[in-house]
Design a protein around this motif. Structure first.
Motif, PDB file in Angstrom:
ATOM      1  N   GLU A 121       0.833  -1.209   0.000  1.00 27.22           N
ATOM      2  CA  GLU A 121       0.000   0.000   0.000  1.00 27.22           C
ATOM      3  C   GLU A 121       0.866   1.257   0.000  1.00 27.22           C
ATOM      4  O   GLU A 121       0.551   2.244  -0.679  1.00 27.22           O
ATOM      5  CB  GLU A 121      -0.918  -0.004   1.221  1.00 27.22           C
ATOM      6  CG  GLU A 121      -2.075  -0.987   1.131  1.00 27.22           C
ATOM      7  CD  GLU A 121      -3.003  -0.882   2.325  1.00 27.22           C
ATOM      8  OE1 GLU A 121      -2.822   0.051   3.151  1.00 27.22           O
ATOM      9  OE2 GLU A 121      -3.917  -1.709   2.433  1.00 27.22           O
ATOM     10  N   ASP A 172       0.361  10.041  -3.642  1.00 31.88           N
ATOM     11  CA  ASP A 172      -0.706  10.279  -2.659  1.00 31.88           C
ATOM     12  C   ASP A 172      -0.079  10.606  -1.304  1.00 31.88           C
ATOM     13  O   ASP A 172       0.127   9.720  -0.464  1.00 31.88           O
ATOM     14  CB  ASP A 172      -1.604   9.048  -2.568  1.00 31.88           C
ATOM     15  CG  ASP A 172      -2.841   9.271  -1.721  1.00 31.88           C
ATOM     16  OD1 ASP A 172      -2.866  10.247  -0.951  1.00 31.88           O
ATOM     17  OD2 ASP A 172      -3.777   8.451  -1.812  1.00 31.88           O
ATOM     18  N   ALA A 221      -0.438   8.680   6.315  1.00 26.10           N
ATOM     19  CA  ALA A 221      -1.253   7.821   7.169  1.00 26.10           C
ATOM     20  C   ALA A 221      -0.563   6.490   7.457  1.00 26.10           C
ATOM     21  O   ALA A 221      -0.787   5.884   8.518  1.00 26.10           O
ATOM     22  CB  ALA A 221      -2.606   7.575   6.513  1.00 26.10           C
ATOM     23  N   LEU A 222       0.271   6.025   6.530  1.00 26.04           N
ATOM     24  CA  LEU A 222       0.938   4.728   6.697  1.00 26.04           C
ATOM     25  C   LEU A 222       2.267   4.836   7.441  1.00 26.04           C
ATOM     26  O   LEU A 222       2.827   3.806   7.856  1.00 26.04           O
ATOM     27  CB  LEU A 222       1.175   4.085   5.324  1.00 26.04           C
ATOM     28  CG  LEU A 222      -0.085   3.586   4.604  1.00 26.04           C
ATOM     29  CD1 LEU A 222       0.222   3.238   3.164  1.00 26.04           C
ATOM     30  CD2 LEU A 222      -0.669   2.374   5.332  1.00 26.04           C
ATOM     31  N   ALA A 234       1.004   4.181  -2.841  1.00 24.68           N
ATOM     32  CA  ALA A 234       0.790   5.591  -2.506  1.00 24.68           C
ATOM     33  C   ALA A 234       1.955   6.446  -3.000  1.00 24.68           C
ATOM     34  O   ALA A 234       1.751   7.555  -3.512  1.00 24.68           O
ATOM     35  CB  ALA A 234       0.614   5.745  -0.995  1.00 24.68           C
ATOM     36  N   ASN A 259      -1.214  12.186   1.331  1.00 25.51           N
ATOM     37  CA  ASN A 259      -2.042  11.923   2.504  1.00 25.51           C
ATOM     38  C   ASN A 259      -2.001  10.452   2.911  1.00 25.51           C
ATOM     39  O   ASN A 259      -1.903  10.119   4.105  1.00 25.51           O
ATOM     40  CB  ASN A 259      -3.491  12.351   2.246  1.00 25.51           C
ATOM     41  CG  ASN A 259      -3.640  13.855   2.178  1.00 25.51           C
ATOM     42  OD1 ASN A 259      -2.846  14.593   2.764  1.00 25.51           O
ATOM     43  ND2 ASN A 259      -4.652  14.316   1.454  1.00 25.51           N
ATOM     44  N   ARG A 260      -2.083   9.554   1.921  1.00 24.76           N
ATOM     45  CA  ARG A 260      -2.027   8.127   2.232  1.00 24.76           C
ATOM     46  C   ARG A 260      -0.648   7.729   2.744  1.00 24.76           C
ATOM     47  O   ARG A 260      -0.521   6.909   3.663  1.00 24.76           O
ATOM     48  CB  ARG A 260      -2.385   7.307   0.988  1.00 24.76           C
ATOM     49  CG  ARG A 260      -2.466   5.795   1.228  1.00 24.76           C
ATOM     50  CD  ARG A 260      -3.468   5.467   2.306  1.00 24.76           C
ATOM     51  NE  ARG A 260      -3.534   4.039   2.594  1.00 24.76           N
ATOM     52  CZ  ARG A 260      -3.890   3.539   3.774  1.00 24.76           C
ATOM     53  NH1 ARG A 260      -4.193   4.355   4.785  1.00 24.76           N
ATOM     54  NH2 ARG A 260      -3.944   2.232   3.955  1.00 24.76           N
TER      55      ARG A 260
END
Length: 288
Positions: free
Chosen positions: A175, A184, A190-191, A179, A186-187
């Motif tokens: 993932e 991405d 988040a990770l 991203a 934002n993603r």
């Protein structure tokens, strides 16, 4: 059994010891070859315990090599990381014994002295008893016990904690790669754990950050900056890096870098190790 048959039977263990001692597959292979030269001159019929005898040879050769390697690393350009062992993602039970040790754990072992590292590897990984190790290293059993205790405390204090299972690692790393490639931010954020750290090892031979990078925001923006300059015919491939999920990145069908992440139980990435030094990628081959 012949000398060669005995040696080949124990080769995986010998390589495993040397690799854990030196964090270098190339150096480990050299040590195993030197061990064979010594073993081939021995009257094997007179050796009561071939496994212990061979492990003794390899351990002492590796201690000597580790001392000179430590001196070389003092002048290493940028962060130093171990040479990765890269296999196909479905290697499963076929993965070499040495590959069960993560890059993170090898970095922890690097902080030990060569003697501490040898005692720890022989005792904790390969199950030799203190009396056997004392005989291998020509030290008293009491001394070996003391070294073992000191090494174990050091490793326990610094070893990675709360690692996620392999399937979670794979899901999170896949993932995160998606991203990154999709831009991405934002993603990506988040990770990443807020205190994530990135080490990039270029050895002064290829572009890499010369210092570790800290923090989710800085790491994310650095990665996006790197990806803004695409590699020719670049590719990303799922692999196992020392037995754990990681990625191999290629440029023009040649290995460019190997990445492996530490993933916590909550599914965030706490550390990323990116190895780009071409000398450490010589053994890497694309599956198929």
């Amino acid at each position: 059994m012949s000398a060669l048959e005995l040696f080949e039977e124990h080769r995986p263990v010998l390589f495993g010891i040397a690799y854990r001692m030196l964090s270098s597959a190339a150096d480990a292979e050299d040590i195993v070859q030197d061990a064979w030269l010594k073993w081939s001159a021995v009257d094997v019929d007179a050796v009561e315990h071939p496994r212990a005898y061979l492990c003794r040879i390899v351990t002492n050769l590796a201690i000597n090599r580790a001392q000179s390697a430590a001196v070389r690393r003092e002048s290493y350009v940028g962060p130093w990381l171990p040479e990765p062992l890269v296999t196909a993602p479905d290697a499963g039970a076929g993965v070499e014994q040495a590959e069960a040790v993560s890059l993170a754990m090898l970095v922890v072992l690097e902080a030990l002295s060569p003697l501490e590292r040898a005692v720890f590897v022989l005792k904790e990984v390969f199950g030799f008893g203190h009396p056997e190790i004392a005989g291998m290293l020509e030290r008293s059993e009491a001394s070996v016990r003391q070294v073992a205790s000191r090494a174990r405390r050091h490793v326990q204090a610094r070893r990675p904690r709360y690692d996620a299972p392999a399937d979670v690692r794979r899901k999170v790393t896949d993932e995160f790669l998606a991203a990154c490639l999709g831009g991405d931010l934002n993603r990506m954020m988040a990770l990443l754990a807020p205190d994530v750290t990135v080490w990039t090892d270029g050895g002064g031979k290829i572009r890499a950050a010369l210092r570790p990078l800290f923090g989710a925001d800085k790491v994310s923006r650095w990665i996006l900056g790197v990806l803004s300059t695409p590699l020719p015919a670049a590719g990303a491939h799922r692999v196992l890096v020392n037995g754990l999920p990681g990625h191999l990145f290629t440029s023009g069908a040649q290995p460019d870098s190997v990445a492996c992440c530490d993933v916590t139980e909550d599914g965030t990435i706490s550390a990323i190790r990116l190895i780009r030094n071409p000398d450490k990628l010589l053994r890497v081959r694309l599956a198929g």
